[in-house]
Design a protein around this motif. Structure first.
Motif, PDB file in Angstrom:
ATOM      1  N   PHE A 286      -5.566  -7.631  -2.199  1.00  0.00           N
ATOM      2  CA  PHE A 286      -6.548  -8.797  -1.741  1.00  0.00           C
ATOM      3  C   PHE A 286      -5.930 -10.042  -1.990  1.00  0.00           C
ATOM      4  O   PHE A 286      -6.522 -10.952  -1.194  1.00  0.00           O
ATOM      5  CB  PHE A 286      -7.902  -8.588  -2.581  1.00  0.00           C
TER       6      PHE A 286
ATOM      7  N   TYR B 128       0.813  -1.271   0.011  1.00  0.00           N
ATOM      8  CA  TYR B 128       0.137  -0.033   0.020  1.00  0.00           C
ATOM      9  C   TYR B 128       0.739   1.178  -0.148  1.00  0.00           C
ATOM     10  O   TYR B 128       0.591   2.327  -0.674  1.00  0.00           O
ATOM     11  CB  TYR B 128      -1.127   0.076   1.255  1.00  0.00           C
TER      12      TYR B 128
ATOM     13  N   VAL C  25      -8.155  -3.076  -8.279  1.00  0.00           N
ATOM     14  CA  VAL C  25      -8.711  -3.700  -7.133  1.00  0.00           C
ATOM     15  C   VAL C  25      -9.702  -4.730  -7.542  1.00  0.00           C
ATOM     16  O   VAL C  25      -9.543  -5.857  -7.031  1.00  0.00           O
ATOM     17  CB  VAL C  25     -10.107  -2.628  -6.648  1.00  0.00           C
TER      18      VAL C  25
ATOM     19  N   LYS D   2      -0.293   2.411  -3.420  1.00  0.00           N
ATOM     20  CA  LYS D   2      -1.541   2.672  -2.879  1.00  0.00           C
ATOM     21  C   LYS D   2      -2.665   1.689  -3.597  1.00  0.00           C
ATOM     22  O   LYS D   2      -3.729   1.900  -3.812  1.00  0.00           O
ATOM     23  CB  LYS D   2      -1.930   4.050  -3.607  1.00  0.00           C
TER      24      LYS D   2
ATOM     25  N   ILE E 257      -4.719  -1.984  -2.209  1.00  0.00           N
ATOM     26  CA  ILE E 257      -4.927  -3.224  -1.225  1.00  0.00           C
ATOM     27  C   ILE E 257      -4.863  -4.331  -1.940  1.00  0.00           C
ATOM     28  O   ILE E 257      -5.418  -4.633  -2.995  1.00  0.00           O
ATOM     29  CB  ILE E 257      -6.471  -3.050  -0.825  1.00  0.00           C
TER      30      ILE E 257
END
Lengths: 301, 318
Positions: free
Chosen positions: A37, A29, A104, A33, A35
């Motif tokens: 998963f 991150y 994402v 920047k 996430i």
């Protein structure tokens, strides 16, 4: 009072695991920047690889428990690091310039891909680590019996975390990582190969996550292909709790979350254990979105 | 424009007559696609139009479904009569939950909504207030009864569900062009500029979130009616992921895109059921490939052009 301290040691051991996984989230991150998963599933992969290597190579029989586990840990960390690098290359690098949403979704896709690959190879049932590898002895300390496994888990997590922190703070490569986290373009102008920095982050984070997976296998004995999701989410909570992008923050956050959860389970309710962790997450984001150790930064417009 | 309407019309007609040619199994697959299409359209308002990452939409779907199930099994109110109430409870719950978190930045909001979704699921499993039936859920929900017509078979549910999808699509299509819809689009494109031109961004974000959640609550009602039994595992995080994914794959912000996305995400795994275990693995890989090769989705939203009528130009030059 005694139960309190027993729960505390249990919480610290679990917290050490959360913290190790959280480091992977926080580093990715910090630089991208994003996430990641799929990070929780890298943890699962570490756990399964550990089991396979442990049973097929019989390292602990040949080298003795201590050396055997150490060699096993290094192998698992190396292999999971390779998977992490592959993930970065295939799923994230092509999307560097795309909108956030695409990255994402790609991360979610990678998570589904990894967990189902593990299920395809090992089956959907729980897998069991062979028992009796780690001695079941306990240390007596001020009238408390602390199982050796917990001490080992917490100890090795702390050693790895301190090593990582020193590496990031003291070495030239560490400085490059910190520079890329602050401003990628400026770092590039200073002659830093940002692609290599990102690749390195995707080697270190997954290696630590894989080590955490091995620890869970050795400590709890049972592993499942879906477990990466819950551990991943909690570790991410830990990263936010400490202040995302902040390495000491991930350590503090992980240990703190482990303790909060263990005490919550003991004194409030076991059934609501997971909800307590997510409650902490929501509370901290409302009250202090930058986390405990994070600095308040002005939003760029 | 004519061509596009022709294609949509042809698809709609083909869909409307399809139950006549399909067996119960495939009709049920179409029904599931319809439920996810309606959910996708409701989430599209939040994700596609307002630009808010919501990965906890299943929580509001669950609130609607449980409201319907509890009131139906305890007070024997006909299930479809509960529809507005399900929307209301889900919307109200969204309002309470979202009020303090709506200001959070993209990724943070995403992770909080995941947390909310998980807390709701855990609460349902733990039989919160003693009314959700714990891990077994609630069973014995009555069949929907439309003026004496008892909906029972998949072929009958098809028209109920897809009728609702049509209403949903129409509603959100009208909303897109309204003052509210346009405000949301400004907000998504550039929040600072939107704020600067006098849009109360916090208010609009919250309203989009609440409206989307309320709509998901109504879909929850239909789901409860269709299944006659509901359990917490039907509202897990992966349900939210499916809703989220179908929007992004189909084309976020685009109604035809969301509908197509529902067909691909819910329908294709059924078609490839022969590959039982490998299909989800392939699905994950396809998600990544899709994002790399077609970022905007298959049918991306077309930018809307607003033209100034000549009359105004004439006035200005005069």
């Amino acid at each position: 009072m005694e139960e309190f301290f027993q729960q505390l040691t249990n919480g610290l051991a679990v917290g050490g695991i959360y913290a190790l996984i959280a480091l992977g989230y926080t580093m990715v991150y910090g630089v991208l920047k994003l996430i990641n998963f799929a990070h929780g599933d890298l943890f699962t992969i570490g756990s399964y690889l550990g089991l396979t290597l442990l049973t097929s190579l019989a390292l602990t029989d040949r080298l003795g428990p201590a050396a055997g586990i150490a060699v096993l840990a290094l192998m698992v960390m190396g292999l999971v690091a390779l998977v992490g690098a592959l993930l970065e290359r295939m799923a994230y690098r092509p999307l560097r310039q795309s909108p956030r949403l695409s990255a994402v979704v790609s991360a979610l896709g990678a998570s589904i891909f990894f967990s189902n690959t593990v299920m395809l190879i090992y089956g959907a049932r729980f897998q069991v680590y062979p028992q009796g590898i780690l001695p079941k002895t306990a240390i007596e300390l001020f009238g408390l019996y602390i199982p050796l496994v917990r001490v080992l888990i917490l100890g090795s997590s702390v050693v790895m975390m301190v090593a990582l922190y020193t590496f990031i703070q003291r070495t030239k490569i560490g400085t490059a990582i910190r520079a890329a986290a602050i401003d990628q373009d400026a770092a590039r102008l200073m002659g830093i190969d940002v692609n290599r920095v990102i690749l390195l982050v995707f080697l270190i984070g997954p290696a630590l996550g894989g080590a955490a997976g091995l620890m869970v296998g050795l400590h709890y004995g049972q592993i499942n292909f879906t477990m990466g999701w819950v551990y991943g989410l909690k570790a991410f909570t830990a990263a936010i709790l400490g202040g995302i992008g902040n390495i000491p923050g991930a350590m503090v956050g992980g240990l703190l979350l482990g303790v909060i959860e263990a005490l919550g389970a003991a004194y409030l309710s076991v059934a609501w254990k997971d909800a307590i962790a997510f409650g902490v997450l929501i509370f901290i984001l409302i009250v202090r979105p930058t986390g405990l150790l994070g600095e308040r930064v002005a939003e760029k417009v | 424009m004519r061509n596009r309407m022709l294609i949509y019309g042809a698809v709609a007609v083909a869909l409307a007559v399809s139950p006549l040619f399909l067996n119960a199994y495939w009709t049920d697959v179409l029904n599931n696609i319809g439920l996810y299409a309606a959910l996708g359209l409701s989430l599209n308002l939040i994700v596609g139009h307002a630009g808010l990452f919501n990965l906890g939409h299943a929580a509001f779907y669950a609130v609607g479904a449980y409201t319907a199930a509890i009131l139906n099994t305890h007070f024997h109110i006909p299930i479809l009569v509960l529809m507005p109430l399900c929307g209301l409870t889900a919307g109200l719950f969204a309002l309470i939950v979202a009020r303090p978190i709506i200001h959070l930045r993209g990724d943070y909001l995403c992770i909080v909504t995941i947390g909310v979704g998980e807390i709701v699921r855990i609460a349902l499993i733990n039989n919160v207030f003693g009314i959700t039936g714990g891990a077994n859920g609630i069973f014995g929900i009555a069949r929907p009864n439309l003026f004496g017509w008892v909906v029972r078979k998949p072929h009958e549910f098809f028209y109920l569900i897809w009728g609702f999808v049509a209403v949903t699509a129409f509603f959100f299509h009208r909303l897109e062009n309204s003052r509210f819809g346009r405000a949301l689009n400004y907000l998504r494109e550039d929040e600072t500029a939107a704020e600067g031109s006098g849009i109360d961004t916090a208010h609009y974000k919250l309203m989009a979130f609440v409206l989307g959640a309320a709509w998901a609550g109504m879909v929850g009602n239909i789901y409860a009616a269709k299944m006659t039994i509901i359990a917490p595992e039907s509202f897990s995080f992966w349900e939210s992921v499916i809703m989220f994914t179908l929007i992004i794959l189909g084309g976020s912000g685009s109604i035809p895109g969301v509908l197509l996305g529902a067909f691909l995400v819910v329908g294709l795994p059924e078609v490839f059921r022969g590959f039982t275990n490998a299909r989800m693995m392939i699905f994950g890989a396809a998600m990544i490939a899709m994002m790399i090769f077609r970022t905007g989705g298959i049918l991306p939203a077309r930018p809307r052009r607003y033209t100034v009528p000549d009359r105004h130009l004439a006035e200005e030059s005069a």
